[in-house]
Design a protein around this motif. Sequence first.
Motif, PDB file in Angstrom:
ATOM      1  N   GLN A   1      62.096  75.360  33.911  1.00  0.00           N
ATOM      2  CA  GLN A   1      62.271  77.089  34.264  1.00  0.00           C
ATOM      3  C   GLN A   1      64.207  75.929  33.875  1.00  0.00           C
ATOM      4  O   GLN A   1      64.045  75.665  34.817  1.00  0.00           O
ATOM      5  CB  GLN A   1      61.548  77.918  34.672  1.00  0.00           C
ATOM      6  N   PRO A   2      65.046  77.011  33.885  1.00  0.00           N
ATOM      7  CA  PRO A   2      66.017  77.139  34.191  1.00  0.00           C
ATOM      8  C   PRO A   2      66.295  77.902  36.066  1.00  0.00           C
ATOM      9  O   PRO A   2      65.091  78.308  36.181  1.00  0.00           O
ATOM     10  CB  PRO A   2      66.804  78.363  33.568  1.00  0.00           C
ATOM     11  N   THR A   3      67.466  76.807  36.265  1.00  0.00           N
ATOM     12  CA  THR A   3      67.380  77.237  37.884  1.00  0.00           C
ATOM     13  C   THR A   3      67.640  78.509  37.799  1.00  0.00           C
ATOM     14  O   THR A   3      67.263  78.984  39.257  1.00  0.00           O
ATOM     15  CB  THR A   3      68.863  76.193  38.083  1.00  0.00           C
ATOM     16  N   TYR A   4      68.596  79.477  37.156  1.00  0.00           N
ATOM     17  CA  TYR A   4      68.524  80.611  37.306  1.00  0.00           C
ATOM     18  C   TYR A   4      69.620  80.978  35.772  1.00  0.00           C
ATOM     19  O   TYR A   4      69.253  81.082  35.070  1.00  0.00           O
ATOM     20  CB  TYR A   4      69.410  80.737  38.513  1.00  0.00           C
ATOM     21  N   GLU A   5      68.888  82.160  35.779  1.00  0.00           N
ATOM     22  CA  GLU A   5      69.660  82.917  34.687  1.00  0.00           C
ATOM     23  C   GLU A   5      70.779  84.570  34.885  1.00  0.00           C
ATOM     24  O   GLU A   5      69.844  85.338  35.667  1.00  0.00           O
ATOM     25  CB  GLU A   5      67.970  84.265  33.712  1.00  0.00           C
ATOM     26  N   ALA A   6      71.271  84.859  34.157  1.00  0.00           N
ATOM     27  CA  ALA A   6      72.210  85.852  34.734  1.00  0.00           C
ATOM     28  C   ALA A   6      73.403  86.222  33.430  1.00  0.00           C
ATOM     29  O   ALA A   6      73.445  86.333  32.435  1.00  0.00           O
ATOM     30  CB  ALA A   6      73.681  85.404  35.509  1.00  0.00           C
ATOM     31  N   ALA A   7      72.821  87.691  32.657  1.00  0.00           N
ATOM     32  CA  ALA A   7      73.236  88.183  31.867  1.00  0.00           C
ATOM     33  C   ALA A   7      73.149  87.448  30.531  1.00  0.00           C
ATOM     34  O   ALA A   7      73.836  87.808  29.627  1.00  0.00           O
ATOM     35  CB  ALA A   7      74.581  88.611  32.042  1.00  0.00           C
TER      36      ALA A   7
ATOM     37  N   ASN B   1      80.036  57.505  27.827  1.00  0.00           N
ATOM     38  CA  ASN B   1      79.053  57.596  27.767  1.00  0.00           C
ATOM     39  C   ASN B   1      77.741  57.821  28.678  1.00  0.00           C
ATOM     40  O   ASN B   1      77.138  57.526  28.670  1.00  0.00           O
ATOM     41  CB  ASN B   1      78.930  55.542  27.786  1.00  0.00           C
ATOM     42  N   ASP B   2      78.684  59.115  29.634  1.00  0.00           N
ATOM     43  CA  ASP B   2      77.201  59.763  30.075  1.00  0.00           C
ATOM     44  C   ASP B   2      76.854  60.378  29.192  1.00  0.00           C
ATOM     45  O   ASP B   2      76.578  60.846  28.647  1.00  0.00           O
ATOM     46  CB  ASP B   2      78.104  60.487  31.271  1.00  0.00           C
ATOM     47  N   ILE B   3      75.686  60.573  30.037  1.00  0.00           N
ATOM     48  CA  ILE B   3      74.447  61.085  28.914  1.00  0.00           C
ATOM     49  C   ILE B   3      75.345  62.757  28.696  1.00  0.00           C
ATOM     50  O   ILE B   3      75.249  63.718  29.675  1.00  0.00           O
ATOM     51  CB  ILE B   3      73.077  61.110  30.035  1.00  0.00           C
ATOM     52  N   GLY B   4      75.124  63.431  28.118  1.00  0.00           N
ATOM     53  CA  GLY B   4      75.288  64.650  27.809  1.00  0.00           C
ATOM     54  C   GLY B   4      74.231  66.328  28.201  1.00  0.00           C
ATOM     55  O   GLY B   4      72.745  65.626  27.974  1.00  0.00           O
ATOM     56  N   VAL B   5      74.120  66.476  29.165  1.00  0.00           N
ATOM     57  CA  VAL B   5      72.592  67.550  29.350  1.00  0.00           C
ATOM     58  C   VAL B   5      73.072  69.252  28.680  1.00  0.00           C
ATOM     59  O   VAL B   5      74.947  69.432  28.483  1.00  0.00           O
ATOM     60  CB  VAL B   5      72.881  67.621  31.015  1.00  0.00           C
ATOM     61  N   LEU B   6      72.679  69.796  28.521  1.00  0.00           N
ATOM     62  CA  LEU B   6      72.601  70.633  27.997  1.00  0.00           C
ATOM     63  C   LEU B   6      72.305  71.737  29.468  1.00  0.00           C
ATOM     64  O   LEU B   6      71.441  71.940  29.489  1.00  0.00           O
ATOM     65  CB  LEU B   6      71.265  71.041  26.555  1.00  0.00           C
ATOM     66  N   THR B   7      73.239  73.016  29.385  1.00  0.00           N
ATOM     67  CA  THR B   7      73.135  73.038  31.038  1.00  0.00           C
ATOM     68  C   THR B   7      73.352  74.654  31.022  1.00  0.00           C
ATOM     69  O   THR B   7      72.668  75.095  31.818  1.00  0.00           O
ATOM     70  CB  THR B   7      74.662  72.610  31.462  1.00  0.00           C
ATOM     71  N   ALA B   8      73.685  75.299  29.309  1.00  0.00           N
ATOM     72  CA  ALA B   8      73.149  76.882  29.517  1.00  0.00           C
ATOM     73  C   ALA B   8      72.811  76.654  28.089  1.00  0.00           C
ATOM     74  O   ALA B   8      73.919  76.344  27.213  1.00  0.00           O
ATOM     75  CB  ALA B   8      75.042  77.302  30.148  1.00  0.00           C
ATOM     76  N   THR B   9      72.275  77.921  28.234  1.00  0.00           N
ATOM     77  CA  THR B   9      71.572  78.630  26.200  1.00  0.00           C
ATOM     78  C   THR B   9      71.665  79.974  26.888  1.00  0.00           C
ATOM     79  O   THR B   9      71.543  80.606  27.597  1.00  0.00           O
ATOM     80  CB  THR B   9      71.039  78.092  25.671  1.00  0.00           C
ATOM     81  N   TYR B  10      72.192  80.782  25.407  1.00  0.00           N
ATOM     82  CA  TYR B  10      72.070  82.199  25.693  1.00  0.00           C
ATOM     83  C   TYR B  10      71.269  82.618  23.544  1.00  0.00           C
ATOM     84  O   TYR B  10      72.188  82.232  23.639  1.00  0.00           O
ATOM     85  CB  TYR B  10      73.561  82.463  25.582  1.00  0.00           C
ATOM     86  N   PHE B  11      70.558  83.405  24.325  1.00  0.00           N
ATOM     87  CA  PHE B  11      70.348  83.712  23.180  1.00  0.00           C
ATOM     88  C   PHE B  11      69.831  85.482  23.184  1.00  0.00           C
ATOM     89  O   PHE B  11      69.094  86.249  23.325  1.00  0.00           O
ATOM     90  CB  PHE B  11      69.008  83.297  22.790  1.00  0.00           C
ATOM     91  N   ASN B  12      70.174  86.140  21.887  1.00  0.00           N
ATOM     92  CA  ASN B  12      70.042  87.795  21.475  1.00  0.00           C
ATOM     93  C   ASN B  12      70.574  88.081  20.443  1.00  0.00           C
ATOM     94  O   ASN B  12      71.860  87.957  20.069  1.00  0.00           O
ATOM     95  CB  ASN B  12      71.419  88.479  22.788  1.00  0.00           C
ATOM     96  N   ASN B  13      69.964  88.814  20.068  1.00  0.00           N
ATOM     97  CA  ASN B  13      69.607  89.483  18.621  1.00  0.00           C
ATOM     98  C   ASN B  13      69.761  91.021  18.434  1.00  0.00           C
ATOM     99  O   ASN B  13      69.782  91.404  17.905  1.00  0.00           O
ATOM    100  CB  ASN B  13      68.242  89.597  17.393  1.00  0.00           C
ATOM    101  N   ARG B  14      70.561  91.590  19.602  1.00  0.00           N
ATOM    102  CA  ARG B  14      70.795  92.697  19.471  1.00  0.00           C
ATOM    103  C   ARG B  14      71.708  93.009  19.738  1.00  0.00           C
ATOM    104  O   ARG B  14      72.280  94.044  19.372  1.00  0.00           O
ATOM    105  CB  ARG B  14      69.731  93.602  21.004  1.00  0.00           C
TER     106      ARG B  14
END
Length: 530
Positions: free
Chosen positions: A315-321, A362-375
Amino acid sequence: MMEVPQEAIDHVEKIINEGTDEDILALFAFDKTEPRAMVAFKFQYWAYKVFPRYFESEPADFHTQFIFNMLAAYYGEHNYLNLGFRGCAKTSYTKLFLAYVLLNDMEHHRKYIKVLTRNFGNSKQIVTDVYNMIVEVKQLYGDILIRENKKQKQEESMASFTTSDQVKLLAGTIGMTQRGHVQDAYRPDLLMFDDVEDRESIQSLKTTESTIWRIDEAIQGLSANGSYMVNGNYISDEGVIQWFLNKPRMVVDKIAIQDDDGNPTWVARYDKEKIASIKDDADDFYGEYMCDPSRADTAFFERSHIDRDIEQAKQPTYEAAGVKYWGEYQPHHKYGIGADTSEGVGKDANTFAVFDFGTHPNDIGVLTATYFNNRIPPDLFGHELVRVGREFGNCIVAPEANNTGHATLATMRGYPNIYSQSDAVSSRQVKHTQRLGWRTTKKTKPQMFFDFRRDYNDGLIKIYDLNVLKEMRRYTHMDMTDTQVGMVTRHFDLLIAVVIAWQMRKHATFRAQHSALPVEDEPLFADIGL
């Protein structure tokens, strides 16, 4: 064969061996008031006795299941999707069933039956085989066929025929228009779909889309009490068969050639040695023989790797906006944002993804944040990209420059780090233009997906977002090669944003500068009392 008391079998055998033709006809005749189990028994015994060539192997238990579901579909109680493995005799049972109801249904419940396939030759062959079955039993049932040509041969290729009871059987293709087909006063009331999808058709969304439109047109053209049956192989969870699976009132038989423990499901025909041989020779064993397209070779990403990451999803660490975060901004790291733009307001979603590329190449890339909004509309989406870009040190942002992307980019004017694509204007010169945003073209789309897949497989990408992983798991080669959006297209808005964001690995830079720590000229011994 289904289990029937021996005394019932003895009674039937006595009628067949000692009874008159009228007795035999009465034995196999049925109507809708008769118990379904009795009709199923009559059909199975009739087929076994009249056409023994179809029963070189003893039937499996699932064949009885086929019969009950075909009868229910015939009477409009449900629609029926038969996803039995290749070689399970589903088409043979369908032909036998059609011949049986045409000859033995005393009420002629269906008046206009259509057989539809991708290839007209296949549907024509099914109708021809049913026609010839009826001709074979002419001595018992009489000549029930209406012939336009009195000199028609007893065995021939037939695209359609009509019985003396005014029941029509017609062969057609799913590529032809289905509108306006009427037999006497009757619209089609039973459709039989077979061979609607193959390995060639699933490679093209355009073909799949066209097929579904025609099938839907045929279904909408059914009479009020109409129903349909479908025979197919579950070789893709993105195509026509998946579309059928998603429909209501659909009863489905998924019959694999072996069960989860490796035991054959049709023991009389396929033993373990035979199944092993089939597996070695088959191009798509899991799709065509195990009804499991998730293990078929149409998947673009290695699903075993994705399943491993799904187990580790968080689960995300936190969610904002509306933004989900799996980490906080680290000033000494490089970041990049990719965005997939759309019209929003209830249609496709506006999405973006933020990658933390670390400090070293060569560091591993981490997906740190995502956003999904169909409105959210595309212009307001631009403000969100600017806001989050500033949160991550004014990192590079690459909105997709499609039709709606222009509105997003216009809103972002003034942001200091928008990705700009270069164009080659000649073989000797590359001119850096002001065409902002990421352009997904026939050239760049395969390259960016292959880059992402390679690095994901090499362990250079870490994703905790379950929704992204699910989109990756569903993504197929067909999705990667086609650009059309339609009835069967399941959207991959988050995945597109993630893949674009990963391309920014090549362009991300450090945006925050840190002053060096002060260096003392000499030890301050006096300050510590020495």
